[in-house]
Design a protein around this motif. Structure first.
Motif, PDB file in Angstrom:
ATOM      1  N   ALA A  71       0.853  -1.221  -0.188  1.00 56.49           N
ATOM      2  CA  ALA A  71       0.052  -0.002   0.053  1.00 56.49           C
ATOM      3  C   ALA A  71       0.762   1.344  -0.034  1.00 56.49           C
ATOM      4  N   ALA A  72       2.023   1.180   0.675  1.00 60.75           N
ATOM      5  CA  ALA A  72       2.774   2.266   0.898  1.00 60.75           C
ATOM      6  C   ALA A  72       3.580   2.720  -0.399  1.00 60.75           C
ATOM      7  N   LEU A  73       3.606   1.559  -1.480  1.00 57.65           N
ATOM      8  CA  LEU A  73       4.385   1.580  -2.549  1.00 57.65           C
ATOM      9  C   LEU A  73       3.681   2.564  -3.587  1.00 57.65           C
ATOM     10  N   ILE A  74       2.360   2.362  -3.452  1.00 57.66           N
ATOM     11  CA  ILE A  74       1.485   3.067  -4.333  1.00 57.66           C
ATOM     12  C   ILE A  74       1.493   4.423  -4.600  1.00 57.66           C
ATOM     13  N   PRO A  75       1.638   5.230  -3.530  1.00 55.10           N
ATOM     14  CA  PRO A  75       1.795   6.725  -3.352  1.00 55.10           C
ATOM     15  C   PRO A  75       3.236   7.191  -3.585  1.00 55.10           C
ATOM     16  N   LEU A  76       4.045   5.991  -3.228  1.00 54.77           N
ATOM     17  CA  LEU A  76       5.612   6.551  -3.336  1.00 54.77           C
ATOM     18  C   LEU A  76       5.919   6.592  -5.003  1.00 54.77           C
ATOM     19  N   LEU A  77       5.440   5.565  -5.522  1.00 51.17           N
ATOM     20  CA  LEU A  77       5.689   5.180  -7.024  1.00 51.17           C
ATOM     21  C   LEU A  77       5.156   6.375  -7.696  1.00 51.17           C
ATOM     22  N   HIS A  78       3.852   6.740  -7.495  1.00 49.96           N
ATOM     23  CA  HIS A  78       3.183   7.825  -8.188  1.00 49.96           C
ATOM     24  C   HIS A  78       4.122   9.187  -8.217  1.00 49.96           C
ATOM     25  N   VAL A  79       4.390   9.623  -7.207  1.00 52.26           N
ATOM     26  CA  VAL A  79       5.189  10.696  -6.806  1.00 52.26           C
ATOM     27  C   VAL A  79       6.201  10.668  -7.531  1.00 52.26           C
ATOM     28  N   LEU A  80       6.914   9.358  -7.774  1.00 50.04           N
ATOM     29  CA  LEU A  80       8.124   9.435  -8.678  1.00 50.04           C
ATOM     30  C   LEU A  80       7.782   9.241 -10.078  1.00 50.04           C
ATOM     31  N   HIS A  81       6.765   9.428 -10.436  1.00 52.91           N
ATOM     32  CA  HIS A  81       6.355   9.056 -11.800  1.00 52.91           C
ATOM     33  C   HIS A  81       6.613   7.562 -12.344  1.00 52.91           C
ATOM     34  N   LEU A  82       6.453   6.600 -11.401  1.00 49.37           N
ATOM     35  CA  LEU A  82       6.903   5.352 -11.958  1.00 49.37           C
ATOM     36  C   LEU A  82       5.874   4.433 -11.819  1.00 49.37           C
ATOM     37  N   LEU A  83       4.582   4.909 -11.469  1.00 46.75           N
ATOM     38  CA  LEU A  83       3.272   4.022 -11.505  1.00 46.75           C
ATOM     39  C   LEU A  83       2.551   4.035 -12.653  1.00 46.75           C
ATOM     40  N   THR A  84       2.853   2.638 -13.207  1.00 50.16           N
ATOM     41  CA  THR A  84       1.966   2.495 -14.463  1.00 50.16           C
ATOM     42  C   THR A  84       0.943   1.672 -14.036  1.00 50.16           C
ATOM     43  N   PHE A  85      -0.151   1.657 -14.969  1.00 52.26           N
ATOM     44  CA  PHE A  85      -1.330   0.976 -14.556  1.00 52.26           C
ATOM     45  C   PHE A  85      -1.206  -0.289 -14.295  1.00 52.26           C
ATOM     46  N   PRO A  86      -0.581  -1.177 -15.212  1.00 49.13           N
ATOM     47  CA  PRO A  86      -0.286  -2.521 -14.799  1.00 49.13           C
ATOM     48  C   PRO A  86       0.596  -2.732 -13.440  1.00 49.13           C
ATOM     49  N   LEU A  87       1.429  -1.880 -13.192  1.00 46.73           N
ATOM     50  CA  LEU A  87       2.150  -1.935 -11.788  1.00 46.73           C
ATOM     51  C   LEU A  87       1.138  -1.746 -10.643  1.00 46.73           C
ATOM     52  N   LEU A  88       0.195  -0.723 -10.760  1.00 46.31           N
ATOM     53  CA  LEU A  88      -0.907  -0.441  -9.863  1.00 46.31           C
ATOM     54  C   LEU A  88      -1.523  -1.775  -9.546  1.00 46.31           C
ATOM     55  N   LEU A  89      -2.064  -2.294 -10.663  1.00 46.04           N
ATOM     56  CA  LEU A  89      -2.822  -3.740 -10.639  1.00 46.04           C
ATOM     57  C   LEU A  89      -2.005  -4.742  -9.631  1.00 46.04           C
ATOM     58  N   ALA A  90      -0.730  -4.759 -10.182  1.00 47.82           N
ATOM     59  CA  ALA A  90       0.159  -5.763  -9.171  1.00 47.82           C
ATOM     60  C   ALA A  90       0.193  -5.605  -7.943  1.00 47.82           C
ATOM     61  N   LEU A  91       0.354  -4.477  -7.513  1.00 50.86           N
ATOM     62  CA  LEU A  91       0.290  -3.856  -6.133  1.00 50.86           C
ATOM     63  C   LEU A  91      -0.762  -4.081  -5.517  1.00 50.86           C
ATOM     64  N   VAL A  92      -1.993  -3.653  -6.063  1.00 50.39           N
ATOM     65  CA  VAL A  92      -3.253  -3.913  -5.540  1.00 50.39           C
ATOM     66  C   VAL A  92      -3.463  -5.550  -5.245  1.00 50.39           C
ATOM     67  N   ALA A  93      -3.081  -6.430  -6.196  1.00 49.87           N
ATOM     68  CA  ALA A  93      -2.677  -7.775  -6.202  1.00 49.87           C
ATOM     69  C   ALA A  93      -2.467  -8.214  -4.767  1.00 49.87           C
ATOM     70  N   VAL A  94      -1.271  -7.685  -4.777  1.00 51.04           N
ATOM     71  CA  VAL A  94      -0.274  -8.211  -3.446  1.00 51.04           C
ATOM     72  C   VAL A  94      -1.143  -7.965  -2.270  1.00 51.04           C
ATOM     73  N   ILE A  95      -1.721  -6.482  -2.108  1.00 47.07           N
ATOM     74  CA  ILE A  95      -2.569  -6.326  -0.766  1.00 47.07           C
ATOM     75  C   ILE A  95      -3.699  -7.069  -0.728  1.00 47.07           C
ATOM     76  N   GLY A  96      -4.344  -7.495  -1.763  1.00 50.47           N
ATOM     77  CA  GLY A  96      -5.390  -8.290  -1.715  1.00 50.47           C
ATOM     78  C   GLY A  96      -5.040  -9.814  -1.020  1.00 50.47           C
ATOM     79  N   ALA A  97      -3.884 -10.184  -1.748  1.00 51.07           N
ATOM     80  CA  ALA A  97      -3.293 -11.485  -1.252  1.00 51.07           C
ATOM     81  C   ALA A  97      -2.874 -11.873  -0.181  1.00 51.07           C
ATOM     82  N   ALA A  98      -2.442 -10.529   0.669  1.00 50.43           N
ATOM     83  CA  ALA A  98      -1.937 -10.519   1.997  1.00 50.43           C
ATOM     84  C   ALA A  98      -3.268 -10.475   3.037  1.00 50.43           C
ATOM     85  N   ARG A  99      -4.125  -9.802   2.515  1.00 49.52           N
ATOM     86  CA  ARG A  99      -5.179  -9.403   3.229  1.00 49.52           C
ATOM     87  C   ARG A  99      -6.192 -10.748   3.866  1.00 49.52           C
TER      88      ARG A  99
END
Length: 411
Positions: A71-99
């Motif tokens: 969850a913390a990586l999403i805003p960090l990567l967005h601020v660094l202009h590194l957050l693509t939509f596929p990467l967002l989907l991957a991070l969200v998937a990790v959040i769900g898998a751990a939750r």
């Protein structure tokens, strides 16, 4: 539970709004929700034996830390202009898998807490319901305020902080010895080894298959969860945008519903063990379901919408304490992890599709027809399920459980 659930509820407002305002697409918003909930359901289904063997305590704090990191990586990567939509989907998937395993582990510790507190299961599950409803009140309000004042990314940061804090509480503050691995039956005279993963999994599946009442409830809840996911992740944000009420109204509506649900859960925690369970559940679903969809489809002031959400929340507060008590009474304590995992995963199986289907339906038919269809489906599902013969066993199970030891199966 309060910390982790509050963070999750904040994210439920912040993440869909972030996707909606950055992409302008209801379909992409639904896809993000799908990529979080599909791993949630799938991983949770297969981690029951792990929770039983490793113990819910260690599973809870370790998975919360994993969710917090993603969850913390999403805003960090967005601020660094590194957050693509596929990467967002991957991070969200990790959040769900751990939750998934994290939520399961906390649920499994509820009956142990009831034993330590010497209180009825309805009261323990009612208190857990109060905590969940409080999180559903505070979280959306905080999420809506954060989104309106400082943007959705701050909400994701707060989510990560809440998850880390919850992990610390579970790991360091719970009573010593709580949340240990479940004890299996003693080995037979042949000295057979402790059952492995797949044998544990199969035992849970076999037990659940032989419980018609639990299976009927699970199927009904799977459909209602799909519809709840549709309104929470897509239909409500689209309504807020099209009506001009904005994210603050989303947070307010979720919060008043959560506050009313807290009141319902408190009453359930106090009196539910004296009431007829079947009646309580059916009336609760009647109030909590269809009215929300129908009022959003009507062109009425925000005050009227809030009033309906209050009534729906009050009804919803009675549901989980009763259903939770039924589950804990009918499942042996040593199998709680694997049976809960399968039951919860089946009940949540439609949730990943809720946002996805809602986004597609809104794009194809519009918001109002989609809301009306969902409301009718909710009404039919809950009422038709409640007429089934096995639902009469809800009240029988309570009376039978009074003569059994905690955690032993009820027949």
């Amino acid at each position: 539970m309060a910390l982790s659930l509050t963070g999750t509820r904040i994210s439920l407002v912040a993440l869909p709004w972030f996707v909606l305002v950055t992409t302008g697409s209801a379909t992409r918003t639904g896809l993000v929700v799908f990529c979080e909930m599909a791993p949630y359901v799938l991983v949770k289904a297969f981690t029951g034996p792990v929770v039983d063997r490793a113990g819910p305590r260690v599973v809870s704090w370790s998975t919360d830390l994993t969710s917090a990191t993603a969850a913390a990586l999403i805003p960090l990567l967005h601020v660094l202009h590194l957050l693509t939509f596929p990467l967002l989907l991957a991070l969200v998937a990790v959040i769900g898998a751990a939750r998934g395993p994290g939520d399961l582990a906390k649920e499994v510790m509820v009956p142990e807490a009831a034993d330590r507190g010497a209180v009825p299961l309805e009261r323990a599950t009612g208190v857990a319901g109060v905590v969940e409803r409080l999180a559903s009140t505070i979280g959306p309000a905080a999420g809506g305020a954060l989104v309106a004042l400082v943007g959705p990314l701050t909400g994701l940061v707060v989510n990560a902080v809440c998850l880390v804090s919850g992990s610390v509480v579970v790991g360091l503050v719970l009573p010593h010895g709580m949340g240990r691995a479940a004890k299996e039956a003693a080995p037979g005279p042949d000295g057979a080894a402790e059952p492995g993963y797949w044998k544990r999994f199969g035992e849970g599946f076999t037990f659940l298959r032989g419980e018609p009442l639990l299976l009927t409830v699970i199927v009904m809840v799977a459909i209602t969860n799909l519809l709840d996911a549709a309104i929470g992740s897509v239909l409500l944000p689209v309504w807020a945008r099209e009506s001009g009420n904005g994210p603050a109204a989303m947070g307010l509506m979720s919060s008043v519903m959560g506050a009313a649900a807290v009141a319902g859960s408190l009453i359930a925690a106090t009196f539910a063990h004296r009431l007829r369970r079947r009646t309580v559940v059916l009336v609760g679903f009647l109030l909590a379901g269809a009215p929300r969809f129908l009022i959003l489809a009507a062109d009425v002031p925000l005050g009227a919408v809030l009033g309906v959400f209050v009534v729906s929340g009050f009804g919803a507060g009675f549901i989980n304490p009763v259903l939770g008590a039924v589950l804990f009474e009918r499942v042996p304590r040593r199998m709680l992890g694997r049976v809960n995992a399968l039951g919860d995963s089946l009940a949540w199986a439609g949730t990943p599709l809720g946002g996805l289907l809602a986004g597609a339906a809104v794009a194809a038919a519009g918001l109002v027809p989609t809301l009306l269809t969902c409301g009718i489906l909710y009404f039919l599902t809950t009422n038709l399920a409640g007429l089934r013969r096995e639902w009469r066993e809800m009240d029988r199970a309570r009376h039978a459980a009074a003569g059994t030891e905690a955690g032993e199966p009820v027949t």
